[in-house]
Design a protein around this motif. Structure first.
Motif, PDB file in Angstrom:
ATOM      1  N   MET A   1      23.161  16.706  -3.965  1.00  0.00           N
ATOM      2  CA  MET A   1      22.627  15.521  -4.602  1.00  0.00           C
ATOM      3  C   MET A   1      21.150  15.558  -4.316  1.00  0.00           C
ATOM      4  N   LYS A   2      20.263  15.379  -5.336  1.00  0.00           N
ATOM      5  CA  LYS A   2      19.009  15.355  -5.138  1.00  0.00           C
ATOM      6  C   LYS A   2      18.478  14.089  -4.382  1.00  0.00           C
ATOM      7  N   LYS A   3      17.626  14.300  -3.563  1.00  0.00           N
ATOM      8  CA  LYS A   3      16.780  13.422  -2.943  1.00  0.00           C
ATOM      9  C   LYS A   3      15.766  12.540  -3.728  1.00  0.00           C
ATOM     10  N   LYS A   4      15.674  11.389  -3.623  1.00  0.00           N
ATOM     11  CA  LYS A   4      14.623  10.709  -4.476  1.00  0.00           C
ATOM     12  C   LYS A   4      13.322  10.355  -3.506  1.00  0.00           C
ATOM     13  N   ILE A   5      12.183  10.969  -3.857  1.00  0.00           N
ATOM     14  CA  ILE A   5      10.934  10.627  -3.272  1.00  0.00           C
ATOM     15  C   ILE A   5      10.293   9.694  -3.911  1.00  0.00           C
ATOM     16  N   TYR A   6       9.745   8.345  -3.378  1.00  0.00           N
ATOM     17  CA  TYR A   6       8.823   7.374  -3.663  1.00  0.00           C
ATOM     18  C   TYR A   6       7.413   7.964  -3.573  1.00  0.00           C
ATOM     19  N   LEU A   7       6.378   7.916  -4.520  1.00  0.00           N
ATOM     20  CA  LEU A   7       5.200   8.317  -4.242  1.00  0.00           C
ATOM     21  C   LEU A   7       4.129   6.903  -4.383  1.00  0.00           C
ATOM     22  N   SER A   8       3.933   6.815  -2.917  1.00  0.00           N
ATOM     23  CA  SER A   8       3.053   5.564  -2.776  1.00  0.00           C
ATOM     24  C   SER A   8       1.554   5.738  -2.491  1.00  0.00           C
ATOM     25  N   GLY A   9       0.608   4.850  -2.676  1.00  0.00           N
ATOM     26  CA  GLY A   9      -0.739   5.092  -2.740  1.00  0.00           C
ATOM     27  C   GLY A   9      -1.565   4.045  -3.591  1.00  0.00           C
ATOM     28  N   ALA A  10      -2.706   3.790  -2.992  1.00  0.00           N
ATOM     29  CA  ALA A  10      -3.499   2.876  -3.656  1.00  0.00           C
ATOM     30  C   ALA A  10      -3.530   2.918  -5.334  1.00  0.00           C
TER      31      ALA A  10
ATOM     32  N   ASN B   1       7.497   7.936  -9.555  1.00  0.00           N
ATOM     33  CA  ASN B   1       6.038   7.756  -9.761  1.00  0.00           C
ATOM     34  C   ASN B   1       5.831   6.127 -10.279  1.00  0.00           C
ATOM     35  N   PRO B   2       5.542   5.264  -9.347  1.00  0.00           N
ATOM     36  CA  PRO B   2       5.340   3.820 -10.112  1.00  0.00           C
ATOM     37  C   PRO B   2       4.393   3.498 -11.133  1.00  0.00           C
ATOM     38  N   THR B   3       3.235   4.572 -11.242  1.00  0.00           N
ATOM     39  CA  THR B   3       2.154   4.397 -12.199  1.00  0.00           C
ATOM     40  C   THR B   3       3.017   4.722 -13.625  1.00  0.00           C
ATOM     41  N   ARG B   4       4.244   5.355 -13.768  1.00  0.00           N
ATOM     42  CA  ARG B   4       4.696   5.450 -15.107  1.00  0.00           C
ATOM     43  C   ARG B   4       5.650   4.026 -15.487  1.00  0.00           C
ATOM     44  N   TYR B   5       5.611   3.293 -14.485  1.00  0.00           N
ATOM     45  CA  TYR B   5       6.359   1.991 -15.017  1.00  0.00           C
ATOM     46  C   TYR B   5       5.265   0.822 -14.737  1.00  0.00           C
ATOM     47  N   TYR B   6       4.181   0.945 -14.254  1.00  0.00           N
ATOM     48  CA  TYR B   6       3.397  -0.278 -14.022  1.00  0.00           C
ATOM     49  C   TYR B   6       1.858  -0.053 -14.552  1.00  0.00           C
ATOM     50  N   ASN B   7       1.547  -0.953 -15.259  1.00  0.00           N
ATOM     51  CA  ASN B   7       0.192  -0.578 -15.821  1.00  0.00           C
ATOM     52  C   ASN B   7      -0.557  -2.134 -15.537  1.00  0.00           C
ATOM     53  N   TYR B   8      -1.744  -2.196 -15.034  1.00  0.00           N
ATOM     54  CA  TYR B   8      -2.422  -3.331 -14.526  1.00  0.00           C
ATOM     55  C   TYR B   8      -2.632  -4.129 -15.859  1.00  0.00           C
ATOM     56  N   ASN B   9      -2.822  -3.563 -16.870  1.00  0.00           N
ATOM     57  CA  ASN B   9      -3.256  -4.299 -18.160  1.00  0.00           C
ATOM     58  C   ASN B   9      -2.091  -4.987 -18.677  1.00  0.00           C
TER      59      ASN B   9
ATOM     60  N   ILE C   1      12.613   9.334   0.649  1.00  0.00           N
ATOM     61  CA  ILE C   1      11.601   9.680   1.300  1.00  0.00           C
ATOM     62  C   ILE C   1      10.361   8.976   0.713  1.00  0.00           C
ATOM     63  N   LEU C   2       9.342   8.607   1.541  1.00  0.00           N
ATOM     64  CA  LEU C   2       8.329   7.947   1.093  1.00  0.00           C
ATOM     65  C   LEU C   2       7.043   8.832   1.277  1.00  0.00           C
ATOM     66  N   LEU C   3       6.561   9.291   0.353  1.00  0.00           N
ATOM     67  CA  LEU C   3       5.296  10.381   0.269  1.00  0.00           C
ATOM     68  C   LEU C   3       4.147   9.250  -0.072  1.00  0.00           C
ATOM     69  N   VAL C   4       3.151   9.281   0.824  1.00  0.00           N
ATOM     70  CA  VAL C   4       2.264   8.313   0.979  1.00  0.00           C
ATOM     71  C   VAL C   4       0.705   9.056   0.716  1.00  0.00           C
ATOM     72  N   ASN C   5      -0.193   8.612  -0.156  1.00  0.00           N
ATOM     73  CA  ASN C   5      -1.483   9.242  -0.241  1.00  0.00           C
ATOM     74  C   ASN C   5      -2.302   8.039   0.673  1.00  0.00           C
ATOM     75  N   LEU C   6      -2.829   8.392   1.648  1.00  0.00           N
ATOM     76  CA  LEU C   6      -3.623   7.598   2.617  1.00  0.00           C
ATOM     77  C   LEU C   6      -4.741   7.208   2.263  1.00  0.00           C
ATOM     78  N   LYS C   7      -5.506   7.875   1.122  1.00  0.00           N
ATOM     79  CA  LYS C   7      -6.753   7.588   0.560  1.00  0.00           C
ATOM     80  C   LYS C   7      -7.049   6.221   0.397  1.00  0.00           C
ATOM     81  N   ASP C   8      -7.941   5.367   0.763  1.00  0.00           N
ATOM     82  CA  ASP C   8      -8.096   3.939   0.343  1.00  0.00           C
ATOM     83  C   ASP C   8      -7.101   3.089   0.820  1.00  0.00           C
ATOM     84  N   VAL C   9      -6.156   3.512   1.633  1.00  0.00           N
ATOM     85  CA  VAL C   9      -5.193   2.736   2.016  1.00  0.00           C
ATOM     86  C   VAL C   9      -5.287   1.386   2.588  1.00  0.00           C
TER      87      VAL C   9
END
Length: 191
Positions: free
Chosen positions: A1-10, A45-53, A74-82
């Protein structure tokens, strides 16, 4: 079974800046890297589902993304500008409360990076990689650590089955089923 990775970041802090598009770019690079190196993961990838506009209701977005996080492994988080992203901080804390493994990376550790990562975040994140290649390092860590864990589980299950066979009859180690399990263990170890 594939594991789901959530991509988090600013995300929102880059709108109208010279780094507009960064939130999408690093996530797409991460998706590509996982596709090239390993098919044992599904990436959210939340940016595929969310657009600020397009989305004006922050509550809708928050609930959708936290539900996606709840179903992740799993949560993979980019800490740049967190320090500029309440949403990322909330995702880290929520993953921490859920007991999910949290792997972080901080890609720029030079004079241009003024990101402040609060000590509490470092306490909540299981592993943090820093520097130019930190995203790659985090991806390799996830691939090695989590596929290794799955192999160990499979090997444990096979050994349990073999023990069960021998407990039934001490001569079962010679039978075909036992031998097939032994061959399967070797294949898994060599993967």
């Amino acid at each position: 079974m594939k594991k789901k990775i959530y991509l988090s970041g600013a995300m929102g802090c880059y709108l109208g800046t010279k780094e507009e598009g960064y939130a999408e770019t690093w996530r797409k690079e991460t998706e590509k890297e996982f596709q090239l190196t390993n098919s044992n993961f599904n990436i959210f990838n939340p940016t595929r589902y969310y657009n600020y506009n397009e989305h004006s209701d922050g509550k809708e977005v928050m609930r959708y993304e936290l539900n996606q996080l709840k179903t992740s492994d799993i949560l993979l988080v980019n800490l740049k500008d967190v320090d500029s992203s309440v949403g990322t901080i909330e995702e880290i804390f929520y993953a921490y409360i859920l007991g999910l493994p949290i792997i972080g990376f901080l890609p720029e550790l030079d004079n241009t990076n003024n990101t402040f990562v609060h000590p509490w975040l470092y306490e909540q994140i299981d592993k943090v990689f820093e520097g130019k290649d930190s995203m790659q390092d985090a991806i390799y860590y996830i691939e090695d650590y989590f596929t290794k864990e799955e192999k160990e589980v499979l090997l444990d299950l096979i050994c349990s089955k073999q023990i069960h066979l021998i407990l039934k009859n001490h001569k079962n180690y010679e039978n075909e089923k036992y031998q097939n399990l032994e061959e399967l263990k070797v294949k898994i170890k060599d993967m």
